[in-house]
Enzyme design. Structure first.
Site, PDB file in Angstrom:
ATOM      1  N   THR A 122      -8.584 -17.911 -28.247  1.00  0.00           N
ATOM      2  CA  THR A 122      -9.167 -18.677 -26.921  1.00  0.00           C
ATOM      3  C   THR A 122      -8.331 -18.541 -25.940  1.00  0.00           C
ATOM      4  OG1 THR A 122     -10.418 -20.162 -28.533  1.00  0.00           O
ATOM      5  CG2 THR A 122     -10.151 -21.132 -26.369  1.00  0.00           C
ATOM      6  N   LYS A 211     -16.641 -19.609 -23.669  1.00  0.00           N
ATOM      7  CA  LYS A 211     -15.828 -20.233 -24.861  1.00  0.00           C
ATOM      8  C   LYS A 211     -15.568 -21.628 -24.544  1.00  0.00           C
ATOM      9  CE  LYS A 211     -13.357 -21.081 -28.736  1.00  0.00           C
ATOM     10  NZ  LYS A 211     -14.088 -21.524 -29.776  1.00  0.00           N
ATOM     11  N   CYS A 267      -9.404 -27.290 -31.521  1.00  0.00           N
ATOM     12  CA  CYS A 267     -10.064 -26.662 -30.447  1.00  0.00           C
ATOM     13  C   CYS A 267     -10.335 -27.741 -29.178  1.00  0.00           C
ATOM     14  CB  CYS A 267     -11.434 -26.075 -30.785  1.00  0.00           C
ATOM     15  SG  CYS A 267     -11.041 -24.701 -31.938  1.00  0.00           S
TER      16      CYS A 267
END
Length: 438
Positions: A122, A211, A267
């Site tokens: 990411t 994302k 995340c």
């Protein structure tokens, strides 16, 4: 096809094993000798349901390999994936891209023939541009294309998410190498055609932003229902019924509308902060996400206070049992877990804290040195003045409540995941507190 996967963390290991299961030949590369040794012995360094069997099967079939030496794997690869960590950078909240750029330099000196270099990590908008610039600087004659291919894997359900995805996002810039890059990526994901999973080809910067936008939206959805839970408590409503009532609206959907102690994990915390910093850098602040980060941080810190409120007294000198320490069930991931705020706050208030988690005890023991780790849920609740359910593992959903009550000093249950029904707990003689239930 031949794939080199740089990084054997959560994303790299799951992605590598799944690509191998598609029939590709995958070599996973890592610089940690102990991790590679464990993987070669068949030991999986993370807990993810089904991953151990998937890895073992593809190693046995000769499609999945692990190595410290990157040269041969990268030279022979049709696609080289960068799946290294991008943690929050200390001091400013931006994503730390040092591992990504180091991988790009390593790849640049080794690629031989046309190679697709794929950022699976990411990364903020523009990272692919920098990766491309690094490779061109180190190896001006390299024949390659840099592609963005973000992951959308849920911990605890990662294999299913990889093999039956809602979509596969692939960011490819226009240019001479674009058609070949598209062809390689389409071939890698060709087995998904049977499931009719859409391959969404977009520009590279668009892919990178998709994302972050996805994670930020889901984090905002969780924070929204948590604030609705607080309002429900104030007005005497039930947040679970509110969530169902709005979730049946197809424009909203029911997922991520479960009130609790706040989001955590690998995340959402780092990605929301990174998106905020990127937006500020470009002069386009994202106020909703800034508020989401602030509200979520405050919520996790406030959860210990619910224990005192439910007890009706200070926790000083009391024993509090925590059931579940990981940020969610079916993982051993402790990153930014609510327990990391709740347990220290209880200890600081003078409580003795004991806990049990089915998979997170090893890591939790290092992060929560003041907590006494127990062998099972019943050992954890023995002698407790209050039990707090932090993570909704299945085994906590059907506890022998009569046994729990007998083991406790006093029957107080703080249910931060709304596992039990208030009316049932009251009938059994518990003092019960849930989230957003009036």
């Amino acid at each position: 096809m031949r794939v080199a996967m740089i990084g054997t963390g959560y994303v790299g290991l799951v992605s590598g094993a799944c690509f191998a299961d598609f029939g590709h030949v995958v070599t996973c590369i890592d610089k940690d000798p102990s991790k590679i040794e464990r993987l070669e012995r068949g030991e999986i360094p993370i807990f993810e349901p089904g991953l151990d069997d998937l890895v073992a099967a593809n190693v046995e079939e000769g499609r999945l390999f692990f190595t410290l030496e990157s040269a041969e794997a990268i030279r022979n690869a049709d696609a080289v994936f960068i799946a290294v960590g991008t943690p929050t950078r200390r001091g400013d909240g931006h994503a730390d891209l040092s591992y990504v750029y180091a991988a790009a330099e390593e790849i640049a000196g080794l690629i031989d023939g046309f190679t697709v270099v794929v950022t699976k990590s990411t990364v903020p908008v523009g990272t692919g541009d920098e990766v491309e610039a690094i490779i061109r600087r180190v190896n001006p004659n390299a024949d390659f294309s840099v592609v963005s291919n973000p992951e959308f894997l849920r911990e605890g359900a990662a294999i299913g998410d990889f093999k039956r995805p809602d979509r596969v996002v692939i960011g490819v810039n226009d240019g001479e190498t674009a058609p070949r890059a598209r062809e390689v990526m389409s071939e890698l994901y060709r087995p998904l055609n049977l499931n009719e999973s859409p391959l969404l080809f977009v520009g590279r910067r668009t892919s990178e932003l998709i994302k972050y936008a996805a994670n930020a939206f889901l984090a905002m959805k969780i924070t929204f229902i948590n604030e609705m839970a607080d309002l429900c408590e104030a007005v005497g409503a039930d947040v679970q019924q509110v969530a169902r009532g709005i979730g049946l609206d197809k424009r909203i959907g029911s997922k991520f509308l479960h009130a609790g102690p706040g989001y955590g994990g690998s995340c959402f915390p780092k990605d929301t902060i990174a998106l905020v910093r990127t937006a500020q850098q470009y002069g386009a602040p994202v106020r909703l996400i800034e508020t989401t980060v602030e509200v979520n941080d405050a919520r996790k810190k406030a959860m210990a206070g619910r224990v005192e409120t439910t007890l009706g007294d200070s926790v000083a000198g009391k024993t509090v049992a925590l059931l579940g320490l990981t940020f969610k069930p079916n993982t051993d991931d402790m990153r930014d877990a609510p327990s990391l705020d709740i347990a220290p706050a209880l200890i600081a208030a003078g409580a003795r804290v004991q806990a049990f988690d089915p998979e997170g005890m090893h890591e939790a023991g290092k992060l929560l040195p003041g907590v006494s780790m127990k062998a099972n849920a019943y050992d954890a609740v023995e002698g407790a003045d209050a039990v707090v359910i932090i993570t909704e593992w299945d085994q906590f959903r059907a506890l022998d409540l009569d046994r729990v009550k007998l083991l406790m000093n006093q029957p107080v249950l703080v249910d931060l995941r709304n596992v039990y029904r208030p009316e049932d707990m009251l009938k059994r003689g518990f003092r019960y507190s849930g989230i957003g239930r009036g």
